[in-house]
Scaffold this active site. Structure first.
Site, PDB file in Angstrom:
ATOM      1  N   SER A  89     -18.344  40.834 -48.704  1.00 47.31           N
ATOM      2  CA  SER A  89     -17.428  40.224 -49.448  1.00 47.31           C
ATOM      3  C   SER A  89     -17.346  40.786 -51.053  1.00 47.31           C
ATOM      4  O   SER A  89     -17.261  42.183 -51.118  1.00 47.31           O
ATOM      5  CB  SER A  89     -17.719  38.636 -49.540  1.00 47.31           C
ATOM      6  OG  SER A  89     -16.612  37.937 -50.382  1.00 47.31           O
ATOM      7  N   HIS A 112     -13.211  40.934 -46.346  1.00 48.42           N
ATOM      8  CA  HIS A 112     -12.300  39.804 -45.671  1.00 48.42           C
ATOM      9  C   HIS A 112     -11.614  39.352 -46.977  1.00 48.42           C
ATOM     10  O   HIS A 112     -11.582  39.881 -48.124  1.00 48.42           O
ATOM     11  CB  HIS A 112     -13.236  38.803 -45.350  1.00 48.42           C
ATOM     12  CG  HIS A 112     -14.065  38.169 -46.194  1.00 48.42           C
ATOM     13  ND1 HIS A 112     -14.663  36.885 -45.947  1.00 48.42           N
ATOM     14  CD2 HIS A 112     -14.259  38.233 -47.502  1.00 48.42           C
ATOM     15  CE1 HIS A 112     -15.424  36.448 -47.038  1.00 48.42           C
ATOM     16  NE2 HIS A 112     -15.225  37.381 -47.853  1.00 48.42           N
TER      17      HIS A 112
END
Length: 378
Positions: A89, A112
């Site tokens: 992330s 993501h």
């Protein structure tokens, strides 16, 4: 790497090099905070010739991560970044800041969508969703440069609602990293290509925790003894570690107080930002439509955004149209009825110019002067 050095997230070396650890959650009140990382980076840059950044993090707060990303990207130091275990992330975005990047054979990198939460009415929720989409566009641009792709291609591939876990070999093939570093020969981790992200992250954290204090730490131990009144010169290495652990536990015991303080500071900051934006809109420095954009800027870079808003010129409201009551002639009484409140154009459209001229010729001439910028002539 020692427990003592881990406590400060910095591992110095006698060879003119230092290591800064980004181990843990990214966030202003977490293990990897922007304030701590940027401060340590500036301190190390003035002392050491080369700085290694080692990452083992599942990600965290976007705006905090952006500040760390910019600090690393713009650093003038000789930086090399290593992903030891997990860079997921926001931690993955930090790793991709443009400096030489290497991964361990067992590491994972994950990309993501930006995620978050909010509450409020539908308009407020849509605003949060729009902000998240804007952030995704920013992150896509940051990654696109590394891969030689367009931001649109990055969003379509990695911001599609799924978690994309990439191995070191996959990252190397894609060009995301510059190489895979070899671990020491005596390292025999219980890891393989099928290891989960939790196993990988835990292994490298334990590997750091279980290192003993070495002779390289003696200089730092001396500095700690001088800085901490509770650590005396007579204490041995083990006692120093236990005292540092005790101090660390004291810090942890105040975790609830920190959370309450964080909430209070966030509330105060929100009120300050609201007041700043209210004043900027009222003075015409920004429009109501631009307010959301400046809210995001204040959240990510408050000081620079305040300076920017202060530098913007005020947009004074346009003068209202000259009206009858503003240009009365001589001792004429305040106009009533059909003339009151009307501008020159409104009198003209109503067919009342001639009547107003007859009723108050001096006021008529004054209104003409105000409207056309020249004296009335018969």
């Amino acid at each position: 790497m020692s427990k003592l050095n881990q406590f400060f997230n910095v591992i110095p070396s006698a060879g003119g090099e230092a290591t800064l650890l980004l181990y843990g959650e990214v966030g202003d009140w977490s293990e990897v905070s922007a304030r701590e990382v940027v401060t340590r980076l500036l301190e190390l840059t003035s002392t050491y010739k080369k700085i290694d950044i080692r990452i083992n993090s599942g990600g965290g707060e976007v705006y905090c991560g952006l500040a760390i990303y910019e600090a690393l990207r713009n650093s003038t130091a000789d930086l090399t970044i290593y992903i030891d275990g997990i860079a997921a992330s926001m931690a993955a975005i930090i790793a991709l800041c443009g400096k030489p990047l290497y991964m361990s054979p067992y590491a994972r990198l994950m990309l993501h969508n930006v995620s978050g939460g909010s509450w409020g009415n539908s308009k407020e929720l849509r605003r949060v969703a729009e902000e998240m989409e804007q952030l995704q566009g920013t992150l896509a641009k940051m990654i696109a440069g590394r891969l030689g792709k367009t931001p649109e291609e990055i969003e379509a591939t990695y911001f599609d609602g799924e978690d994309h876990w990439l191995t070191a070999q996959e990252c190397l093939t894609m060009g995301l990293i510059d190489g895979i570093y070899a671990m020491d020969e005596d390292d025999t981790p219980p890891l393989n290509e099928k290891s989960t992200q939790e196993e990988i992250q835990k292994y490298f954290q334990n590997r750091l925790d279980n290192q003993a204090i070495t002779n390289d730490d003696m200089a730092l131990l001396d500095e700690i003894r001088k800085a901490c009144p509770s650590i005396t010169a007579s204490m041995g290495e083990g006692e120093v570690v236990r005292e540092v652990a005790r101090l660390s536990n004291q810090l942890k015991s105040s975790e609830e107080e920190n959370r309450e303080l964080k909430a209070k500071l966030a509330s105060i900051e929100a009120e300050q930002h609201k007041a700043i934006l209210d004043a900027a809109v009222a003075s015409g420095k920004i429009t109501a439509e631009q307010r959301t954009h400046y809210e995001a800027l204040l959240a990510s870079s408050p000081e620079s955004t305040k300076a920017l808003l202060a530098s913007l010129p005020e947009q004074k409201p346009k003068n209202k149209l000259p009206r009858v009551e503003d240009h009365l002639g001589g001792e004429a009484p305040a106009p009533k009825g059909k003339f009151e409140g009307k501008s020159w154009d409104e009198l003209d459209r109503s067919g009342l110019l001639a009547a107003y001229k007859e009723a108050d010729f001096e006021g008529f001439k004054a209104l003409f002067q105000a409207e056309f910028g020249a004296p009335y002539q018969e």
